[in-house]
Design an enzyme around this catalytic site. Structure first.
Site, short mmCIF file in Angstrom:
data_model
loop_
_atom_site.label_atom_id
_atom_site.label_comp_id
_atom_site.label_asym_id
_atom_site.label_seq_id
_atom_site.Cartn_x
_atom_site.Cartn_y
_atom_site.Cartn_z
N HIS A 165 0.85 -1.20 0.00
CA HIS A 165 0.00 0.00 0.00
C HIS A 165 0.88 1.25 0.00
O HIS A 165 1.19 1.78 -1.05
CB HIS A 165 -0.94 -0.07 1.20
CG HIS A 165 -1.97 1.01 1.26
ND1 HIS A 165 -2.25 1.86 0.23
CD2 HIS A 165 -2.81 1.39 2.26
CE1 HIS A 165 -3.21 2.69 0.57
NE2 HIS A 165 -3.56 2.44 1.82
N HIS A 211 -1.65 -0.72 -11.96
CA HIS A 211 -2.59 -0.29 -10.92
C HIS A 211 -3.86 -1.12 -11.04
O HIS A 211 -4.28 -1.45 -12.15
CB HIS A 211 -2.92 1.20 -11.10
CG HIS A 211 -3.51 1.83 -9.88
ND1 HIS A 211 -4.84 1.72 -9.56
CD2 HIS A 211 -2.92 2.54 -8.89
CE1 HIS A 211 -5.06 2.36 -8.43
NE2 HIS A 211 -3.91 2.87 -7.99
N ASP A 270 3.38 6.22 -7.50
CA ASP A 270 4.57 5.89 -6.70
C ASP A 270 5.86 6.00 -7.49
O ASP A 270 6.92 6.21 -6.92
CB ASP A 270 4.45 4.47 -6.13
CG ASP A 270 3.42 4.41 -5.04
OD1 ASP A 270 3.37 5.37 -4.26
OD2 ASP A 270 2.67 3.43 -4.98
#
Ligand code: ACO
Length: 388
Positions: free
Chosen positions: A231, A270, A324
């Protein structure tokens, strides 16, 4: 008595492990459009927020559900600035932490401790929860920065309420006022990470909220869930990949080799976005500007080759960079050590967590799913002295 659709030991239910595709509430906070690559907070496109807004205004949008007028904006800015300070008792707690304690664990412990000093902790009214939410949002940068200074053996830098949230966070971390681009880049990163619908940490907060625990307890649960590398931790891994690659000319071969060995390239793909993550596109531009300003363009050049190679090779699987991939690079260029990446994520996401919890309490229902028993049903209890 008739037939029952309820599963039995003989007829197992469908198990939705990971709760994929399960809806747990209606919301007007955040919409992730994975097909078109859009992210909206209460209907406002994050591309507009990243261009024109501030983290403080985004906080107002998330918890009030509308754009503030001039007076409301001044009020939210003042409330966040005035509540940024932490008490000497909390600083004392931060000093007690072992020197190698992970900063995200320290933040989790500190939030738990801070709750004891909030006279409204157990007031369940919406008005009190809105006030507590703002106090929590205000204190997160100070908690992270003060602990970081303490573990470095440096003096804690108290907040400056005349500065904006992101700018003061950087100043409290480094001890000096940041240049305007660095302050703006962090402000945008905080806007972009402030919410992302019913992700694992928002759900952890919701589960705690559903028991009618206090707001602080729900946030402790959320931080615990954010900690995991599946996460909140992927940006660290993405940055480490770029550091391992070392030079732009190594990047294509590294990616091809990873893919040949069925490995994953961190910072790509994703569950929801099947196109470019809009947050990644915005942060990529800022990463470029920041790397030019800091004269550290090598990592950005590596990121470009990695990005082009992954997109070229995995286009048929709809794999594109996620937030990210660039947030790790941006935080690194801002001078943050990698173990502050997830706490910095929390400094932003606290806005979304509190908004989700307050929204859930408007129509609360205890979260109590089921698990399907597959163990024995005829075990015989044997007294201790008769066991072999
Ligand atoms: N690198 C290489 N291949 C990939 C990647 C990647 N980063 N992501 C997906 N793929 C491939 C898979 O190998 C799979 O290929 P196959 O069909 O030939 O087996 C296909 O694309 C589908 O991938 P899944 O893992 O099934 O997709 P899912 O939607 O379940 O996973 C996830 C999404 C977990 C994010 C995945 O893309 C991944 O592991 N990425 C790397 C870690 C990462 O960056 N995580 C951060 C996510 S963003 C966030 O949490 C803020």
């Amino acid at each position: 008595m008739g037939t029952s659709a309820k599963p039995t030991l003989e007829t197992p239910p469908r198990i939705d492990k990971g709760l994929d595709d399960i809806y747990v509430k209606e919301t007007s906070i955040c919409f992730v459009d994975g097909q078109r690559g859009r992210l909206l907070y209460h209907g406002y496109d994050i591309r507009d927020l990243a261009q024109y807004s501030t983290f403080e205004e985004t906080v107002f949008i998330l918890i009030h559900g509308k754009l503030p007028n001039r007076e409301e904006l001044t009020q939210v800015k003042t409330t966040l600035a005035e509540n940024r300070a932490i008490s000497p008792e909390v600083v004392k707690l931060l000093r007690c932490m072992p020197p190698d304690a992970p900063p995200i664990d320290v933040l989790r412990t500190a939030v738990s401790y801070v709750s004891n000093y909030d006279p409204e902790r157990d007031d369940p009214t919406r008005a009190a929860n809105m006030r507590k939410a703002q106090r929590l949002i205000a204190k997160f940068p100070t908690l992270v920065a003060a602990h970081h200074r303490i573990r470095q053996g440096m003096k804690v830098v108290p907040p400056d309420p005349t500065l904006a949230h992101a700018e003061d966070f950087l100043r409290m971390l480094t001890g000096k006022k940041p240049d305007p681009l660095s302050a703006r880049v962090l402000d945008v990163a905080l806007i972009l990470h402030a919410d992302h619908s019913m992700n694992a940490s928002a759900f952890a907060a919701t589960v705690a909220a559903s028991t009618l625990a206090d707001l602080y307890s729900t946030i402790v649960a959320a931080i615990a869930a954010l900690k995991g590398p599946l996460h909140g931790g992927a940006n660290e891994a993405a940055l480490k990949t770029m550091l391992v690659i070392g030079k732009p000319e190594n990047a294509e071969a590294y990616v091809l080799d990873t893919l040949k060995n069925h490995g994953k390239v961190f910072g790509f793909g994703h569950r929801v976005y099947k196109t470019w993550d809009p947050r990644a596109l915005i942060l990529r531009e800022y990463a470029k500007q920041l790397s030019e300003l800091k004269g550290q363009q090598e990592l950005f050049h590596i990121s470009e080759v990695v990005q082009d190679t992954v997109v070229r090779e995995l286009q048929s699987k709809h794999i594109y960079p996620n937030v990210d991939f660039y947030s790790g690079l941006v935080y690194h260029l801002l001078g943050l050590p990698t173990d502050l990446f997830t706490p910095t994520f929390a400094v932003s996401r606290i806005a979304g967590w509190t908004a989700h919890v307050i929204e859930y309490w408007e129509d609360n229902r205890l979260v109590r799913p089921l698990d399907y028993y597959v163990g024995p049903t005829d075990a015989v209890y044997v007294p201790l002295d008769q066991r072999p």
